[in-house]
Design a protein around this motif. Structure first.
Motif, mmCIF file in Angstrom:
data_model
loop_
_atom_site.group_PDB
_atom_site.id
_atom_site.type_symbol
_atom_site.label_atom_id
_atom_site.label_comp_id
_atom_site.label_asym_id
_atom_site.label_seq_id
_atom_site.Cartn_x
_atom_site.Cartn_y
_atom_site.Cartn_z
ATOM 1 N N LEU A 137 -25.750 -22.985 6.138
ATOM 2 C CA LEU A 137 -26.426 -21.702 5.927
ATOM 3 C C LEU A 137 -25.631 -20.639 6.671
ATOM 4 O O LEU A 137 -25.244 -20.845 7.823
ATOM 5 N N ILE A 138 -25.404 -19.488 6.014
ATOM 6 C CA ILE A 138 -24.595 -18.424 6.618
ATOM 7 C C ILE A 138 -25.367 -17.114 6.570
ATOM 8 O O ILE A 138 -25.919 -16.750 5.538
ATOM 9 N N SER A 139 -25.385 -16.421 7.701
ATOM 10 C CA SER A 139 -26.032 -15.114 7.733
ATOM 11 C C SER A 139 -25.334 -14.216 8.742
ATOM 12 O O SER A 139 -24.473 -14.665 9.503
ATOM 13 N N THR A 140 -25.706 -12.955 8.734
ATOM 14 C CA THR A 140 -25.226 -12.018 9.727
ATOM 15 C C THR A 140 -26.181 -12.013 10.919
ATOM 16 O O THR A 140 -27.244 -12.630 10.882
ATOM 17 N N MET A 141 -25.808 -11.292 11.972
ATOM 18 C CA MET A 141 -26.640 -11.209 13.168
ATOM 19 C C MET A 141 -26.643 -9.765 13.659
ATOM 20 O O MET A 141 -25.578 -9.173 13.850
ATOM 21 N N PHE A 142 -27.839 -9.206 13.867
ATOM 22 C CA PHE A 142 -27.994 -7.825 14.305
ATOM 23 C C PHE A 142 -28.408 -7.713 15.765
ATOM 24 O O PHE A 142 -28.876 -6.661 16.196
ATOM 25 N N ASP A 143 -28.241 -8.766 16.530
ATOM 26 C CA ASP A 143 -28.496 -8.693 17.963
ATOM 27 C C ASP A 143 -27.514 -9.604 18.673
ATOM 28 O O ASP A 143 -26.708 -10.284 18.040
ATOM 29 N N ASP A 144 -27.573 -9.586 19.997
ATOM 30 C CA ASP A 144 -26.653 -10.421 20.771
ATOM 31 C C ASP A 144 -27.304 -11.730 21.196
ATOM 32 O O ASP A 144 -26.777 -12.442 22.050
ATOM 33 N N ALA A 145 -28.431 -12.054 20.574
ATOM 34 C CA ALA A 145 -29.138 -13.287 20.910
ATOM 35 C C ALA A 145 -28.889 -14.397 19.894
ATOM 36 O O ALA A 145 -29.466 -15.479 20.003
ATOM 37 N N GLY A 146 -28.056 -14.139 18.893
ATOM 38 C CA GLY A 146 -27.758 -15.156 17.886
ATOM 39 C C GLY A 146 -28.835 -15.309 16.837
ATOM 40 O O GLY A 146 -28.926 -16.364 16.193
#
Length: 348
Positions: A137-146
């Motif tokens: 599964l692949i996604s982006t991340m909008f925070d620094d918490a993963g």
């Protein structure tokens, strides 16, 4: 749940709802100096036979016996991979509009050929996901918490047990960093990165970036405001956390910035204004959120909006708030902003 965690997920919900506004010499000069990997984060392995591995932006290395064949991805990630010749089995996130057409975040994908696990925030069909026998599964991340974008908090543990995941960060860095990471991921998955169509797209992006740099330098007095519209509120974005805005700012674009106090409740992402106060900030060009979750400029009926100098001058353009991370899809937004600044009249 801690207050910090609560704030983080509240912000993610606002981002999804439309509140976030939730390369040559020039790229060398403006390159991302933050957290986007390096040589040791590239994908590796023979994609035709043998093992596959990829180290993502959480520092997690996914290792498989062979390159993943059953890929499930956030819609925008799937759209970027599609531009590089990699197709996915399933997607989650804004994929189709109410009339069944492809959402803007789906890019050029044929949405009828993918399994849609969820089309809106907090929607993810775990049973359908399991049936796809996912390899990754692949996604982006909008925070620094993963935190994987659009993977629901309530079902994330069940989802994690079914397949390993890869996260590409789009938080607090310039656009060129995530673009390079998506390039590396696609290459690891077997994409032919020497294909003329792909190499030409990268050259067009570089040329567009140089054009924007020159436009911003020639007209430093032009102020650009970044907005997103909802029925109740108008959101003004800050530039310090969004990959596109950080990049444009590095190229010299003069952005309107919300006051620090106003940004604090949203973690620095944006300022919320009532429609009565939509004229708080003066601007010559307005960039408006193009996502289907946001009201588009042509549909805004508020009189205060129509009276804004930039609106009256016709100096409003669309913004790809969640850019599809292929060079091909990032050309148009850069060119559009360059052209808008080149043609803009000082109205603020």
């Amino acid at each position: 749940m801690s207050n910090a965690t609560t704030a983080r997920f509240s912000r993610r919900g606002l981002l999804a709802a439309g509140g976030a506004l939730g390369l040559g010499a020039v790229l060398t000069a403006c390159g991302d100096d933050k957290k986007d990997g390096g040589a040791d984060t590239k994908g590796s392995g023979d994609t035709k036979s043998g093992p596959w591995s990829f180290r993502d932006d959480r520092g997690t290395t996914v290792k498989l016996d062979k390159a993943p064949a059953s890929i499930v991805a956030f819609t925008g990630v799937a759209a970027a991979l599609y531009d590089y010749g990699i197709e996915v089995k399933g997607v989650f996130g804004p994929t189709t509009t109410k009339d069944g057409k492809a959402d803007v975040q789906a890019g050029d994908m044929d949405v009828s050929k993918v399994t849609v696990l969820g089309n809106v925030w907090d929607q993810f069909n775990v049973e359908k996901y399991a049936a796809l026998a996912p390899d990754v599964l692949i996604s982006t991340m909008f925070d620094d918490a993963g935190t994987l974008w659009y993977v629901p908090e309530a079902s994330k543990d069940k989802i994690a047990k079914l397949a390993p995941s890869v996260g590409i960060s789009v938080f607090d860095r310039q656009l060129t960093g995530p673009l390079q990471r998506m390039w590396e991921l696609a290459e690891s998955l077997g994409a032919d990165m020497k294909d003329t169509r792909i190499t030409e797209a990268k050259k067009r992006f570089e040329a567009a970036s140089e054009r924007l740099r020159k436009a911003a330098k020639a007209k430093p007095e032009i102020k650009v405001l970044v907005g997103s519209a909802s029925p109740e509120l108008f959101y003004v974005s800050g530039t310090n956390l969004s990959v596109d805005l950080e990049y444009f700012k590095a190229l010299g674009v003069n952005f309107v910035e919300p006051t620090e106090e106003a940004k604090k409740p949203t973690g620095g992402w944006f300022e919320s204004l009532s429609w009565e106060n939509v004229d708080k900030h003066k601007a010559d060009v307005i960039l408006m959120d193009d996502r289907s979750s946001a009201i588009q400029p042509a549909d805004i009926t508020e009189a205060t909006w129509k009276q804004l100098p930039a609106v009256k001058a016709g100096q409003v353009i669309a913004r790809s708030t969640e850019p599809i991370l292929s060079y091909d899809k990032c050309v148009a937004p850069v060119e559009a902003l360059a052209e808008a600044i080149e043609k803009a009249k000082k109205v603020s």
